[in-house]
Enzyme design. Structure first.
Site, PDB file in Angstrom:
ATOM      1  CG  ASN A   1     -13.229  10.322 -14.944  1.00 27.23           C
ATOM      2  OD1 ASN A   1     -12.458   9.380 -14.719  1.00 27.23           O
ATOM      3  ND2 ASN A   1     -13.661  11.116 -13.988  1.00 27.23           N
TER       4      ASN A   1
ATOM      5  CE1 TYR B   1     -16.999  13.895 -19.613  1.00 25.78           C
ATOM      6  CE2 TYR B   1     -15.453  13.416 -17.835  1.00 25.78           C
ATOM      7  CZ  TYR B   1     -16.747  13.535 -18.308  1.00 25.78           C
ATOM      8  OH  TYR B   1     -17.812  13.276 -17.465  1.00 25.78           O
TER       9      TYR B   1
HETATM   10  C1  LIG Z   1     -20.601  14.810  -7.896  1.00 29.25           C
HETATM   11  C2  LIG Z   1     -19.316  14.385  -8.538  1.00 29.25           C
HETATM   12  C3  LIG Z   1     -18.735  15.193  -9.499  1.00 29.25           C
HETATM   13  C4  LIG Z   1     -17.522  14.838 -10.081  1.00 29.25           C
HETATM   14  N1  LIG Z   1     -16.936  15.699 -10.971  1.00 29.25           N
HETATM   15  C5  LIG Z   1     -15.708  15.439 -11.454  1.00 29.25           C
HETATM   16  C6  LIG Z   1     -15.026  16.380 -12.263  1.00 29.25           C
HETATM   17  O1  LIG Z   1     -15.517  17.473 -12.545  1.00 29.25           O
HETATM   18  N2  LIG Z   1     -13.792  16.056 -12.706  1.00 29.25           N
HETATM   19  C7  LIG Z   1     -13.190  14.861 -12.394  1.00 29.25           C
HETATM   20  O2  LIG Z   1     -12.068  14.613 -12.813  1.00 29.25           O
HETATM   21  N3  LIG Z   1     -13.814  13.954 -11.623  1.00 29.25           N
HETATM   22  C8  LIG Z   1     -15.030  14.228 -11.123  1.00 29.25           C
HETATM   23  N4  LIG Z   1     -15.619  13.335 -10.265  1.00 29.25           N
HETATM   24  C9  LIG Z   1     -14.839  12.193  -9.773  1.00 29.25           C
HETATM   25  C10 LIG Z   1     -14.134  12.561  -8.460  1.00 29.25           C
HETATM   26  O3  LIG Z   1     -13.171  13.570  -8.664  1.00 29.25           O
HETATM   27  C11 LIG Z   1     -13.442  11.354  -7.826  1.00 29.25           C
HETATM   28  O4  LIG Z   1     -12.452  10.867  -8.691  1.00 29.25           O
HETATM   29  C12 LIG Z   1     -14.420  10.241  -7.504  1.00 29.25           C
HETATM   30  O5  LIG Z   1     -15.565  10.729  -6.834  1.00 29.25           O
HETATM   31  C13 LIG Z   1     -13.746   9.179  -6.640  1.00 29.25           C
HETATM   32  O6  LIG Z   1     -13.313   9.730  -5.431  1.00 29.25           O
HETATM   33  P1  LIG Z   1     -14.147   9.472  -4.053  1.00 29.25           P
HETATM   34  O7  LIG Z   1     -14.221   7.974  -3.879  1.00 29.25           O
HETATM   35  O8  LIG Z   1     -13.318  10.137  -2.991  1.00 29.25           O
HETATM   36  O9  LIG Z   1     -15.487  10.087  -4.243  1.00 29.25           O
HETATM   37  C14 LIG Z   1     -16.873  13.637  -9.711  1.00 29.25           C
HETATM   38  C15 LIG Z   1     -17.473  12.805  -8.764  1.00 29.25           C
HETATM   39  C16 LIG Z   1     -18.667  13.159  -8.167  1.00 29.25           C
HETATM   40  C17 LIG Z   1     -19.255  12.272  -7.121  1.00 29.25           C
END
Ligand SMILES: Cc1cc2nc3c(=O)[nH]c(=O)nc-3n(C[C@H](O)[C@H](O)[C@H](O)COP(=O)(O)O)c2cc1C
Length: 396
Positions: free
Chosen positions: A189, A191
């Protein structure tokens, strides 16, 4: 007799940890921590966070924590608890205790935002692989002025070593003091790790840039230091081979990530956690896949090459999983576990809902990222799920 294909409910082992099902809570930054009265600009875990995590813990289920900054310069958002101060470590211990009380397991996701940070939060100039700022969006988070991202300071070789040491120190505190079962590095992502991975950001001409080996060296060295501190079998690595977030548009994505995964396959890691190409923070699934199709050969738009390169290293896949598709790739052997993010925000009992086929509640994006005056709303309390027509609290 051939063994039955795995399902969401098959047990699985990562490192020394026995899991009783295959549904992992993805790392989710929710910005609900409390201001630390002992050190400026820092935040500590609190009772609300214990409640949130414990509600989502299941017997033998793995949670990955929200991203946890490893130092002040690594921090770029309000309401996010790091893990480099004793009071932060103690706060996290209460969180892990609340998860363990339910029989759950938890890894801490260790984070350094690099050029995605801002001096309004950390008090210092952000750092990165090179002095290349994010230009496609501003730094815009709740409680902060919207400002352009700053030009980061390009880390010297000595500062790179010190940053890696911050990760190793934090990892050691996580497992020996804060009670985590392991750690995951956030190498996805856009970072700090991705800021080394991507050739459009990393313009270095020393050993940390210029080639696939060079751009992945920061990551590989950090993994070696953390492994020496806590053991590779307690370490997971999160990668977003197809990510666009934070202006990650480097060349040779598939080739580079395949090479990196081949290297990682030799290390005995707990797991590698890969984000599906279809997932994007801004674009829809179709837009993202169409865009990737123009960038890399369409047959490469898949996690399959990385799974193959990783050999027997366990793979978690995340991004776009729901009640209908959660078990698809497991049976086909495409990955070993799935992580779900957004549905865990709105369904504290997500694992039970998937097990019993109960419908999932929709998530409310407006309450994803705090801090709010009423941090519990959309976190541990979901008024819309109680059938209450409660508008968002004023002033939040
Ligand atoms: C509110 C929110 C916070 C997130 N924070 C992080 C994070 O701290 N670290 C990370 O690697 N990804 C983070 N993500 C990405 C999620 O871990 C995940 O990869 C992404 O939401 C896709 O999965 P999903 O389709 O099940 O939501 C975040 C996503 C959301 C929606």
């Amino acid at each position: 007799m051939p063994s039955a294909a795995p399902t969401l409910w098959s047990p699985f082992k990562i490192g020394p940890i026995e899991l009783k099902h295959r549904i992992v809570m993805a790392p989710l930054t929710r910005n609900r921590a409390t201001k630390n009265d002992k050190a400026e600009r820092t935040w500590v875990p609190n009772d609300l966070m214990c409640e949130y995590y414990s509600e989502r813990a299941t017997d033998g289920g793995l949670l990955i924590s929200e991203a946890v900054p490893v130092s002040l310069v690594a921090s770029g958002m309000l309401g996010v608890a790091g893990m480099w101060l004793p009071e932060q470590v103690q706060g996290w211990k209460k969180v892990t205790d609340s998860i363990h009380a339910k029989g759950g397991k938890v890894f801490a996701q260790l984070w350094h935002q690099g050029r995605n940070s801002h001096s309004t939060v950390s008090g210092v100039q952000p750092v990165s692989s090179s002095d290349v700022p994010i230009t496609d969006s501003p730094h815009a988070w709740a409680g902060l002025p919207t400002e352009p991202f700053e030009v980061p300071h390009a880390l010297t070789v000595e500062e790179i070593a010190a940053t890696q040491d911050d990760f190793a120190r934090c990892a050691l505190a996580a497992v020996t003091e804060a009670g985590f079962d392991g750690v995951e590095i956030h190498a996805a992502n856009g970072y700090i790790f991705d800021q080394f991975h991507h050739s459009n950001i990393n313009t270095r001409t020393d050993q940390y840039g210029g080639s696939i080996e060079g751009r992945t060296l920061f990551t590989r060295e950090t993994i070696a230091k953390i492994s020496a501190a806590i053991g590779a079998d307690r370490l997971g690595v999160r990668l977003a081979p197809f990510g666009y977030f934070n202006q990650t548009r480097g060349e040779h994505r598939v080739e580079q990530c395949t090479w990196l995964c081949t290297e990682l396959s030799k290390l005995g890691l707990a797991y590698v956690h890969l984000i599906e190409p279809r997932f994007d923070e801004i674009k829809s699934e179709n837009e993202k896949l169409a865009s990737l199709g123009q960038e890399v050969a369409s047959e490469e738009v898949s996690l399959k090459p990385f799974r193959a390169a990783l050999g027997s290293t366990p793979v978690i896949a995340a991004g776009g999983y729901n009640a209908d598709n959660a078990d698809e790739g497991l049976a086909a052997g495409e990955h070993d576990l799935i992580a779900m993010g957004r549905y865990f925000c709105s369904n504290a009992d997500l694992v039970d809902r998937l097990r019993t086929g109960k419908p999932l509640y929709r998530y409310n994006r407006a309450r994803f990222y705090g801090p709010f005056k009423q941090n519990e709303i959309g976190y541990t309390v979901h008024p819309e799920q109680l059938g209450e027509n409660v508008p968002m609290p004023l002033g939040d």
